[in-house]
Design a protein around this motif. Structure first.
Motif, PDB file in Angstrom:
ATOM      1  N   ASN A 243       0.709  -0.979   0.002  1.00  0.00           N
ATOM      2  CA  ASN A 243       0.307   0.107   0.147  1.00  0.00           C
ATOM      3  C   ASN A 243       0.770   1.300   0.030  1.00  0.00           C
ATOM      4  OD1 ASN A 243      -2.461  -1.312  -0.085  1.00  0.00           O
ATOM      5  ND2 ASN A 243      -2.400  -1.384   2.305  1.00  0.00           N
ATOM      6  N   VAL A 244       2.104   1.320   0.658  1.00  0.00           N
ATOM      7  CA  VAL A 244       2.917   2.524   0.743  1.00  0.00           C
ATOM      8  C   VAL A 244       3.344   2.797  -0.655  1.00  0.00           C
ATOM      9  CG1 VAL A 244       5.134   3.299   1.461  1.00  0.00           C
ATOM     10  CG2 VAL A 244       3.232   2.560   3.304  1.00  0.00           C
ATOM     11  N   HIS A 245       3.890   1.640  -1.310  1.00  0.00           N
ATOM     12  CA  HIS A 245       4.180   1.933  -2.815  1.00  0.00           C
ATOM     13  C   HIS A 245       3.061   2.120  -3.656  1.00  0.00           C
ATOM     14  CE1 HIS A 245       8.535   0.522  -2.712  1.00  0.00           C
ATOM     15  NE2 HIS A 245       8.053  -0.217  -1.580  1.00  0.00           N
ATOM     16  N   GLN A 246       2.208   1.710  -3.482  1.00  0.00           N
ATOM     17  CA  GLN A 246       0.835   1.972  -4.486  1.00  0.00           C
ATOM     18  C   GLN A 246       0.542   3.335  -4.241  1.00  0.00           C
ATOM     19  OE1 GLN A 246       1.465  -0.509  -6.900  1.00  0.00           O
ATOM     20  NE2 GLN A 246      -0.618  -0.193  -7.180  1.00  0.00           N
ATOM     21  N   GLN A 247       0.448   3.845  -2.978  1.00  0.00           N
ATOM     22  CA  GLN A 247      -0.164   5.124  -2.922  1.00  0.00           C
ATOM     23  C   GLN A 247       0.752   6.369  -2.927  1.00  0.00           C
ATOM     24  OE1 GLN A 247      -2.603   4.548   0.572  1.00  0.00           O
ATOM     25  NE2 GLN A 247      -3.605   2.915  -0.008  1.00  0.00           N
TER      26      GLN A 247
END
Length: 318
Positions: A243-247
């Motif tokens: 999620n940290v990467h995707q967002q």
């Protein structure tokens, strides 16, 4: 990984391993994780399950196993069933550990049956080492049987003991070599007399909590790097890392870690020109984004464009 015949007979039966598993709302995976410990061929272990304020049935799952295996599986929770983050939870578990060795197992990962047996053997063969790191199988097939799993070796030569700060200079996040996963690690209990998980890594920044712990190990401990892999690192889109990467929040988290590491070096009066050089380079895109773009990012883009232009010209030649 295959176990060599006769290994179990040479083991020190008093060498207990404390397995630290912290969980927060992991009802889909926790039971499988616990079962992978129960299936270990090396049986002198305790498993400490630290409930970080779960809101699903994982609390009941952990308590059920603790009741079924008294003294073997231990259930802990923070006062008031509070959520305090993975670092405080790991430190809480370690503070209650009785083992000669400490191993960490994330609540959605699993171990192969000979994990503890193989790692205890390596420690006995390399008594100077206080930390053991191994490769990990990045586990995709748990969800999609058509997708192949990938074994990621630690990004340095295996089968040897490294002295401080060699691994810091070779592995992510200051260098390019692949870093180890927590579920593949084991340390001697004495390591935690002076080194703890950095409890300020909470929220999104917890993505780097393992790197903050590893940095402390790289700076102070003798570390054996193994080519074996006895752990499966579950890959899933619901994970915090994903999620940290995707967002688009990864670089904010990375900068937080790098600034923390700079303070850590200063606070502990660690002065090493090579480490400081790598750290300055890592911080360039955050402290001097224009300089970094001109001298690092832009040349790569220019070279790529130049290659495309040359190819077009060559293709037009008679």
């Amino acid at each position: 990984m295959a176990t060599q015949p006769g290994i179990a007979m040479t083991m020190d039966k008093d060498a207990m391993v404390s397995v630290i598993t912290c969980f927060y709302t992991e009802e889909a995976f926790l039971e499988e994780t616990i079962q992978s410990v129960l299936q270990q061929t090396y049986t002198h272990w305790e498993m400490i399950l630290v409930d970080d304020g779960s809101t699903d049935t994982s609390t009941e799952i952990a308590q059920r196993y603790a009741h079924a295996y008294p003294g073997k599986i231990i259930y802990l929770q923070h006062e008031g069933h509070a959520n305090k983050g993975v670092c405080k939870s790991r430190n809480f578990g370690i503070a209650n550990a009785r083992g000669t060795y400490i191993a960490y197992l994330d609540a959605d990962d699993v171990w192969l049956p000979d994990k503890l047996l193989n790692q205890i053997r390596i420690f006995e063969e390399n008594p100077q080492a206080t930390v053991l790191l191994e490769a990990s199988e990045y586990w995709y097939s748990w969800q999609d049987t058509a997708r192949k799993n990938i074994v990621i070796d630690i990004g340095t030569s295996p089968g040897k003991v490294y002295t401080p700060p060699e691994l810091l200079m070779q592995l992510y996040p200051l260098a390019k070599g692949a870093a180890p996963c927590p579920s593949g690690m084991m340390v001697k209990r004495s390591v935690h007399d002076h080194i703890h998980f950095a409890e300020e890594f909470t929220g999104d920044n917890a993505v780097y909590e393992d790197q903050a712990f590893l940095a402390q190990l790289y700076l102070t401990q003798k570390i054996f790097v193994s080519s074996q892999w006895n752990n499966r690192y579950r890959q899933r889109q619901a994970s915090q890392v994903y999620n940290v990467h995707q967002q688009g929040r990864y670089h904010r988290v990375r900068q937080y870690y790098l600034e923390w590491f700079r303070r850590y070096l200063n606070d502990h009066a660690i002065h090493d020109a090579d480490i400081e050089s790598l750290l300055r380079k890592a911080l360039l895109p955050y402290h001097y984004p224009l300089y970094y773009s001109i001298f690092y990012t832009l040349p790569a883009k220019v070279r790529s464009k130049a290659k495309r232009v040359v190819r077009k010209l060559l293709n037009r030649m008679p």
